[in-house]
Scaffold this motif. Sequence first.
Motif, mmCIF file in Angstrom:
data_model
loop_
_atom_site.group_PDB
_atom_site.id
_atom_site.type_symbol
_atom_site.label_atom_id
_atom_site.label_comp_id
_atom_site.label_asym_id
_atom_site.label_seq_id
_atom_site.Cartn_x
_atom_site.Cartn_y
_atom_site.Cartn_z
ATOM 1 N N MET A 1 20.366 -9.078 -119.636
ATOM 2 C CA MET A 1 21.098 -10.364 -119.444
ATOM 3 C C MET A 1 20.649 -10.963 -120.729
ATOM 4 O O MET A 1 19.768 -10.709 -121.432
ATOM 5 N N ARG A 2 21.176 -12.256 -120.861
ATOM 6 C CA ARG A 2 21.123 -12.807 -122.108
ATOM 7 C C ARG A 2 21.185 -14.425 -121.777
ATOM 8 O O ARG A 2 21.681 -14.950 -120.759
ATOM 9 N N THR A 3 20.915 -15.102 -122.663
ATOM 10 C CA THR A 3 20.859 -16.651 -122.810
ATOM 11 C C THR A 3 22.162 -17.131 -123.380
ATOM 12 O O THR A 3 22.160 -17.113 -124.705
ATOM 13 N N PRO A 4 23.097 -17.432 -122.936
ATOM 14 C CA PRO A 4 24.198 -17.869 -123.481
ATOM 15 C C PRO A 4 24.026 -19.389 -124.071
ATOM 16 O O PRO A 4 22.888 -19.990 -123.540
ATOM 17 N N ARG A 5 25.109 -19.936 -124.528
ATOM 18 C CA ARG A 5 24.680 -21.391 -125.357
ATOM 19 C C ARG A 5 24.603 -22.471 -124.110
ATOM 20 O O ARG A 5 23.929 -23.445 -124.102
ATOM 21 N N LEU A 6 25.110 -22.310 -122.801
ATOM 22 C CA LEU A 6 25.279 -23.174 -121.946
ATOM 23 C C LEU A 6 24.523 -22.937 -120.758
ATOM 24 O O LEU A 6 24.447 -23.631 -119.717
ATOM 25 N N ALA A 7 23.972 -21.676 -120.562
ATOM 26 C CA ALA A 7 23.070 -21.318 -119.176
ATOM 27 C C ALA A 7 22.390 -20.169 -119.563
ATOM 28 O O ALA A 7 22.565 -19.391 -120.437
ATOM 29 N N LEU A 8 21.351 -19.912 -118.650
ATOM 30 C CA LEU A 8 20.298 -19.047 -118.598
ATOM 31 C C LEU A 8 20.827 -18.065 -117.608
ATOM 32 O O LEU A 8 20.784 -18.128 -116.485
ATOM 33 N N ALA B 1 20.083 -14.766 -115.630
ATOM 34 C CA ALA B 1 18.899 -13.955 -115.215
ATOM 35 C C ALA B 1 18.767 -12.486 -115.534
ATOM 36 O O ALA B 1 19.755 -11.830 -115.922
ATOM 37 N N GLY B 2 17.669 -12.079 -115.654
ATOM 38 C CA GLY B 2 17.457 -10.599 -116.097
ATOM 39 C C GLY B 2 17.129 -9.814 -114.915
ATOM 40 O O GLY B 2 17.113 -8.536 -115.081
ATOM 41 N N ALA C 1 13.914 -10.502 -118.498
ATOM 42 C CA ALA C 1 14.102 -10.965 -119.842
ATOM 43 C C ALA C 1 15.205 -11.550 -120.276
ATOM 44 O O ALA C 1 16.217 -11.408 -119.554
ATOM 45 N N ILE C 2 15.363 -12.024 -121.431
ATOM 46 C CA ILE C 2 16.721 -12.976 -122.062
ATOM 47 C C ILE C 2 16.960 -12.375 -123.419
ATOM 48 O O ILE C 2 15.865 -12.254 -124.080
ATOM 49 N N TYR C 3 18.251 -12.526 -123.783
ATOM 50 C CA TYR C 3 18.577 -12.464 -125.093
ATOM 51 C C TYR C 3 19.071 -13.661 -125.607
ATOM 52 O O TYR C 3 19.998 -14.283 -124.778
ATOM 53 N N CYS C 4 18.544 -14.026 -126.838
ATOM 54 C CA CYS C 4 19.008 -15.497 -127.210
ATOM 55 C C CYS C 4 19.974 -15.017 -128.499
ATOM 56 O O CYS C 4 19.348 -14.466 -129.506
ATOM 57 N N SER D 1 17.180 -12.796 -130.740
ATOM 58 C CA SER D 1 15.783 -12.311 -130.223
ATOM 59 C C SER D 1 15.772 -11.807 -128.758
ATOM 60 O O SER D 1 16.708 -12.610 -127.766
ATOM 61 N N ILE D 2 14.926 -10.998 -128.279
ATOM 62 C CA ILE D 2 14.697 -10.632 -127.112
ATOM 63 C C ILE D 2 13.201 -11.334 -126.438
ATOM 64 O O ILE D 2 12.221 -11.135 -127.222
ATOM 65 N N SER D 3 13.122 -12.020 -125.438
ATOM 66 C CA SER D 3 11.871 -12.458 -124.712
ATOM 67 C C SER D 3 11.778 -11.821 -123.402
ATOM 68 O O SER D 3 12.592 -11.720 -122.707
ATOM 69 N N PHE D 4 10.625 -11.050 -123.338
ATOM 70 C CA PHE D 4 10.568 -10.255 -122.269
ATOM 71 C C PHE D 4 9.262 -10.631 -121.364
ATOM 72 O O PHE D 4 8.254 -10.879 -122.067
ATOM 73 N N LEU D 5 9.334 -11.056 -120.060
ATOM 74 C CA LEU D 5 8.451 -11.558 -119.324
ATOM 75 C C LEU D 5 7.591 -10.266 -118.775
ATOM 76 O O LEU D 5 8.058 -9.477 -117.937
ATOM 77 N N LEU D 6 6.149 -10.145 -119.104
ATOM 78 C CA LEU D 6 5.560 -9.169 -118.544
ATOM 79 C C LEU D 6 4.792 -9.594 -117.047
ATOM 80 O O LEU D 6 3.877 -10.219 -116.939
ATOM 81 N N SER D 7 5.819 -9.638 -116.140
ATOM 82 C CA SER D 7 5.370 -10.096 -114.872
ATOM 83 C C SER D 7 4.684 -9.054 -114.071
ATOM 84 O O SER D 7 4.459 -7.940 -114.489
ATOM 85 N N PRO D 8 4.031 -9.744 -112.748
ATOM 86 C CA PRO D 8 3.134 -8.924 -111.944
ATOM 87 C C PRO D 8 3.672 -7.566 -111.674
ATOM 88 O O PRO D 8 3.044 -6.317 -111.565
#
Length: 269
Positions: A1-8, A10-11, A116-119, A124-131
């Motif tokens: 999933m990715r982060t567009p200009r106007l919305a986040l 979800a991954g 995770a999101i792609y900007c 860039s990729i941001s990955f959440l190391l969730s529980p």
Amino acid sequence: MRTPRLALIAGALASVLFAGTAHAATAPAYKPVLTKNPLYKTGKLGTQTCEEPEVTQGTVEEAEDYFTAVMVCLDKAWRPVVKKAGYSFSTPKLDVITKPGEKTPCGPFPDGNVQAIYCSTSKSISFLLSPQIIEEPTDLALMHVLAHEYGHHVQQLTGILKETDKRFYVKRQTKDTMEGIRRSELQAQCMGAAFVGRVWDSLGRPDSDWNILVKGTHNAIALDTLGVRSGSDESHGSDAANTRWLQQGFKAQSASACNTWAASDAKVR
């Protein structure tokens, strides 16, 4: 999933039906950069091996080592085909974070079942190391989520994401814009699966790992800033659509199987 200009966006994925709309038998008339991109004619991905580092404790350090190794594999897989298609190649930046709200190049990491999101603006990729990831550190989802986000990066490099940003990620969402978002997300699913399929024999994993991943893709819902249920059928497609594109990519090991833009509406519902 990715982060567009106007919305986040979800991954994670979820089972929420997008009901009450008519469905065409064929795909809408999208631009050639989507439907006839040279990427689709580049053949199988460039590497058949990927050595997965052992992950036993699920610590941030282990995850970072794992992601670093898999990113090298992803680069080896996609670099030659992106170049063969006539585009310049670059490696996306990767950040591992530990909680929602942490700063990313596209703003705070969203809260609510986002892995995770792609900007696109910073590639860039941001990955959440969730529980849940820490609790199941050997889950194949660790690889596929990263490969999915890398799929968005390939879309960015080949002009696909620029077109989808401009055409579909708008403030006033309609049936047509939501269909475009679904096609983009299902394409990234397929591209991620193409990578996993290409290196599968080198992973030494049982086939059940892949089957579990395919069956478990729909498990959560999040809200983006436009009020669209991210990860839902509206934005990411149904269970059946995800299964179809995951399996196509995994089997083909190539972006040739991932042209969601030329597929009939029924295949991206």
